[in-house]
Design a protein around this motif. Structure first.
Motif, mmCIF file in Angstrom:
data_model
loop_
_atom_site.group_PDB
_atom_site.id
_atom_site.type_symbol
_atom_site.label_atom_id
_atom_site.label_comp_id
_atom_site.label_asym_id
_atom_site.label_seq_id
_atom_site.Cartn_x
_atom_site.Cartn_y
_atom_site.Cartn_z
ATOM 1 N N LEU A 18 15.779 -12.221 19.793
ATOM 2 C CA LEU A 18 16.048 -10.875 19.307
ATOM 3 C C LEU A 18 16.224 -10.798 17.790
ATOM 4 N N ASP A 19 16.872 -11.776 17.181
ATOM 5 C CA ASP A 19 17.294 -11.661 15.790
ATOM 6 C C ASP A 19 16.217 -12.134 14.818
ATOM 7 N N PHE A 20 15.100 -11.427 14.815
ATOM 8 C CA PHE A 20 14.047 -11.734 13.849
ATOM 9 C C PHE A 20 14.417 -11.142 12.490
ATOM 10 N N ASN A 21 14.000 -11.809 11.423
ATOM 11 C CA ASN A 21 14.337 -11.302 10.084
ATOM 12 C C ASN A 21 13.120 -10.926 9.262
ATOM 13 N N LEU A 22 11.918 -11.092 9.800
ATOM 14 C CA LEU A 22 10.694 -10.712 9.097
ATOM 15 C C LEU A 22 9.810 -9.918 10.044
ATOM 16 N N TRP A 23 9.684 -8.634 9.768
ATOM 17 C CA TRP A 23 8.857 -7.747 10.580
ATOM 18 C C TRP A 23 7.587 -7.466 9.803
ATOM 19 N N SER A 24 6.436 -7.729 10.402
ATOM 20 C CA SER A 24 5.210 -7.769 9.608
ATOM 21 C C SER A 24 4.054 -7.073 10.307
ATOM 22 N N TRP A 25 3.059 -6.696 9.484
ATOM 23 C CA TRP A 25 1.758 -6.235 9.962
ATOM 24 C C TRP A 25 0.758 -7.307 9.575
ATOM 25 N N ASN A 26 0.085 -7.828 10.587
ATOM 26 C CA ASN A 26 -0.870 -8.916 10.353
ATOM 27 C C ASN A 26 -0.252 -10.011 9.491
ATOM 28 N N SER A 27 0.993 -10.370 9.811
ATOM 29 C CA SER A 27 1.733 -11.436 9.134
ATOM 30 C C SER A 27 1.867 -11.190 7.634
ATOM 31 N N ARG A 28 1.945 -9.944 7.239
ATOM 32 C CA ARG A 28 2.245 -9.577 5.852
ATOM 33 C C ARG A 28 3.439 -8.623 5.852
ATOM 34 N N VAL A 29 4.311 -8.756 4.848
ATOM 35 C CA VAL A 29 5.469 -7.883 4.725
ATOM 36 C C VAL A 29 5.353 -7.094 3.424
ATOM 37 N N PHE A 30 5.796 -5.838 3.451
ATOM 38 C CA PHE A 30 5.758 -5.008 2.261
ATOM 39 C C PHE A 30 6.662 -5.613 1.186
ATOM 40 N N PRO A 31 6.224 -5.665 -0.083
ATOM 41 C CA PRO A 31 5.076 -4.970 -0.654
ATOM 42 C C PRO A 31 3.762 -5.739 -0.592
ATOM 43 N N GLY A 32 3.663 -6.750 0.267
ATOM 44 C CA GLY A 32 2.434 -7.518 0.367
ATOM 45 C C GLY A 32 1.395 -6.914 1.287
ATOM 46 N N ILE A 33 1.721 -5.806 1.980
ATOM 47 C CA ILE A 33 0.756 -5.164 2.884
ATOM 48 C C ILE A 33 -0.147 -4.242 2.070
ATOM 49 N N ASP A 34 -1.449 -4.368 2.262
ATOM 50 C CA ASP A 34 -2.381 -3.499 1.555
ATOM 51 C C ASP A 34 -2.250 -2.052 2.024
ATOM 52 N N PRO A 35 -2.561 -1.077 1.151
ATOM 53 C CA PRO A 35 -2.599 0.315 1.599
ATOM 54 C C PRO A 35 -3.852 0.585 2.414
ATOM 55 N N LEU A 36 -3.801 1.643 3.213
ATOM 56 C CA LEU A 36 -4.964 2.102 3.966
ATOM 57 C C LEU A 36 -5.599 3.208 3.130
ATOM 58 N N VAL A 37 -6.697 2.896 2.470
ATOM 59 C CA VAL A 37 -7.314 3.790 1.481
ATOM 60 C C VAL A 37 -8.408 4.613 2.162
ATOM 61 N N VAL A 38 -8.314 5.951 2.028
ATOM 62 C CA VAL A 38 -9.289 6.834 2.667
ATOM 63 C C VAL A 38 -9.709 7.929 1.696
ATOM 64 N N ARG A 39 -10.805 8.567 2.012
ATOM 65 C CA ARG A 39 -11.329 9.695 1.244
ATOM 66 C C ARG A 39 -10.808 10.985 1.877
ATOM 67 N N LYS A 40 -10.462 11.961 1.052
ATOM 68 C CA LYS A 40 -9.971 13.224 1.588
ATOM 69 C C LYS A 40 -10.988 13.822 2.559
ATOM 70 N N ASN A 41 -10.477 14.299 3.678
ATOM 71 C CA ASN A 41 -11.247 14.895 4.779
ATOM 72 C C ASN A 41 -12.004 13.868 5.603
ATOM 73 N N ASP A 42 -11.715 12.581 5.396
ATOM 74 C CA ASP A 42 -12.217 11.559 6.314
ATOM 75 C C ASP A 42 -11.540 11.706 7.667
ATOM 76 N N LYS A 43 -12.298 11.453 8.737
ATOM 77 C CA LYS A 43 -11.695 11.272 10.068
ATOM 78 C C LYS A 43 -11.302 9.795 10.148
ATOM 79 N N VAL A 44 -10.017 9.530 10.394
ATOM 80 C CA VAL A 44 -9.473 8.178 10.312
ATOM 81 C C VAL A 44 -8.958 7.742 11.674
ATOM 82 N N ARG A 45 -9.289 6.515 12.047
ATOM 83 C CA ARG A 45 -8.746 5.889 13.261
ATOM 84 C C ARG A 45 -7.932 4.658 12.853
ATOM 85 N N ILE A 46 -6.755 4.494 13.451
ATOM 86 C CA ILE A 46 -5.933 3.305 13.231
ATOM 87 C C ILE A 46 -5.587 2.725 14.597
#
Length: 470
Positions: free
Chosen positions: A229-257
């Motif tokens: 239970l007592d994890f101390n690093l919560w990550s996306w794809n084994s990266r922690v902020f500020p090391g996580i890249d942004p999800l960059v999109v163009r305005k009015n793009d249809k986006v799937r995550i």
């Protein structure tokens, strides 16, 4: 049935049709070359050069595994091995993964593809690969001891099946699972539809990432595998902020995550500035009659959630797990609450002996985001994200969806910080407000109300009389 039977028994790779089998030294020479990746950067989408066409995904801080075509079969080569993963700049972890990274590379195929995956085990113990959510022959399901013998250290096994349905799936070991998954062994699998699908819309940008968690002591490199239970690093794809890249999109793009959860707890994923629909689970696309607008959706253990939205609001929009402890790094679980405690006399006494002593937490935790306190080597600071207006005071499972009107189609480069139009940033009030005016940022209704009466209706409620036993 002839083609399917030939596929499962052909190529000299299997000793039986129902079991993943070891590959001999002679056959090893015919293996696809194992492609490795050592950088934790978000790689461009891998546009298919062979096989059926599809719109590729972008793996956040990851990549897609190349393949080769062999007599109509799409062949991949996964290598299970120890890896060094940079979880944020200057902070590295000794994990287990695939092809040089943890999580391993995303595998992309098309519905109906005949697929062959060679798995080479370079770990110090046996392993297997379970294809989470796939419809396949029982002997290819990857549960060691139940559906196949485990893959011994130093051996290569092969899995063969047809990608029978489109959707988002995962892969991970089903051998010493507590150790191997805690060490980072996991990856994503995408099966694209072979033709237009009534429940799968076309999108402009398609992102994928896995939720994962580790318990790594400050100054250490290797996760503690017995933590429940007592994890101390919560990550996306084994990266922690500020090391996580942004999800960059163009305005009015249809986006799937597409978000997969292989941690030990659920994660309510929250997007600012937009509403989205949950359009898929690990069971497949959701019926359109079951979809409704959300800004937060819970992703439980072992599940996948696919969300879609129209990116029609410019800005740098926060996107994060809404469990506040999951947006921090290297947390201590036994730290007492010191808010409101006056340390001044104690500090004077201690600094006579320890000049560099500092007090933490008497006004809250925000001060810690700006402190340059000494930390052990190879330790991710608790919350060090720096934004255009100061400390973001976040870590862990946090990033941004960056929406820009001048972002070119197919361009995923970080455009930098959003330049807010005049009058659209919260400000300090110092006196009288200007004359009321229509806000520049005011927009129309995002979801117009339908089927309302033409005239307003006033509802009158009468209290029941008598002994109604209410």
């Amino acid at each position: 049935m002839t083609n399917r039977r030939n596929f499962l028994t052909g190529a000299g790779a299997l000793t039986t049709a129902a079991c993943a089998a070891a590959v001999s030294r002679v056959a090893m020479a015919a293996l696809p070359e194992p492609i490795l990746q050592t950088k934790p950067d978000t790689m461009p989408p891998l546009v298919p050069s062979t096989g059926r066409p599809y719109n590729p995904v972008v793996t956040l801080n990851g990549w897609t595994l190349p393949w080769r075509m062999n007599n109509g079969v799409k062949e991949f080569h996964l290598v299970a091995e120890p890896v060094v993963r940079e979880m944020s700049p200057g902070f590295k972890a000794h994990l287990w993964g695939y092809n040089g990274q943890s999580p391993g590379p995303t595998i992309e195929v098309v519905e109906g593809d005949r697929v062959r995956i060679f798995v080479t085990n370079k770990l110090t113990e046996h392993t297997s690969v379970h294809w989470h959510g796939q419809r396949l022959p029982n002997g290819m399901d990857g549960v060691s001891g139940l559906t196949q013998p485990a893959i011994p250290a130093g051996k290569t096994f092969v899995y063969e099946f047809v990608a029978r349905r489109p959707g988002t799936f995962m892969y991970h070991p089903h051998a010493d699972e507590m150790t191997q998954m805690a060490m980072g062994m996991m990856g994503f699998w995408i099966t694209h539809p072979k033709a237009r699908h009534p429940l799968i819309d076309e999108v402009n940008r398609d992102f994928v990432f896995l939720l994962n968690a580790y318990d790594i002591d400050p100054g250490a490199y290797t996760p503690k595998i017995m933590t429940m239970l007592d994890f101390n690093l919560w990550s996306w794809n084994s990266r922690v902020f500020p090391g996580i890249d942004p999800l960059v999109v163009r305005k009015n793009d249809k986006v799937r995550i597409r978000i997969g959860n292989l941690t030990m707890t659920n994660h309510p994923m929250h997007l600012h500035g937009h509403e989205f629909l949950v359009t898929g689970t690990d069971g497949g696309p959701t019926p359109k009659s079951t979809r409704w607008p959300e800004v937060t959706t819970d992703v439980a253990v072992g599940q996948m959630r696919q969300i879609e939205f129209l990116a029609d609001e410019e800005g740098d929009w926060a996107f994060h797990c809404h469990k506040s402890h999951h947006t921090m790094n290297a947390m201590g679980h036994d730290v007492p609450t010191m808010i409101g405690v006056d340390h001044r006399k104690v500090v004077r006494d201690i600094t006579n002996v320890i000049p560099d002593y500092m007090v933490m937490g008497e006004r809250g935790m925000a001060d810690m985001g700006e402190m340059e306190m000494p930390l052990p080597d190879n330790t991710a600071p608790m919350m060090t994200g720096a934004g255009p207006f100061g400390s973001v005071e976040m870590g862990g499972m946090f990033s941004m969806v960056k929406v820009r009107k001048d972002q070119k189609p197919g361009d995923y480069k970080d455009p930098g910080w959003y330049k807010h139009p005049a009058g659209e940033v919260a400000y300090e009030w110092t006196g009288a407000l200007p004359n009321p005016a229509r806000f520049a940022a005011e927009g129309g209704k995002s979801m117009p109300v339908q089927n309302m009466p033409a005239k307003e209706v006033e509802v009158q409620v009468r209290k029941p009389m008598g002994n109604m036993k209410h």
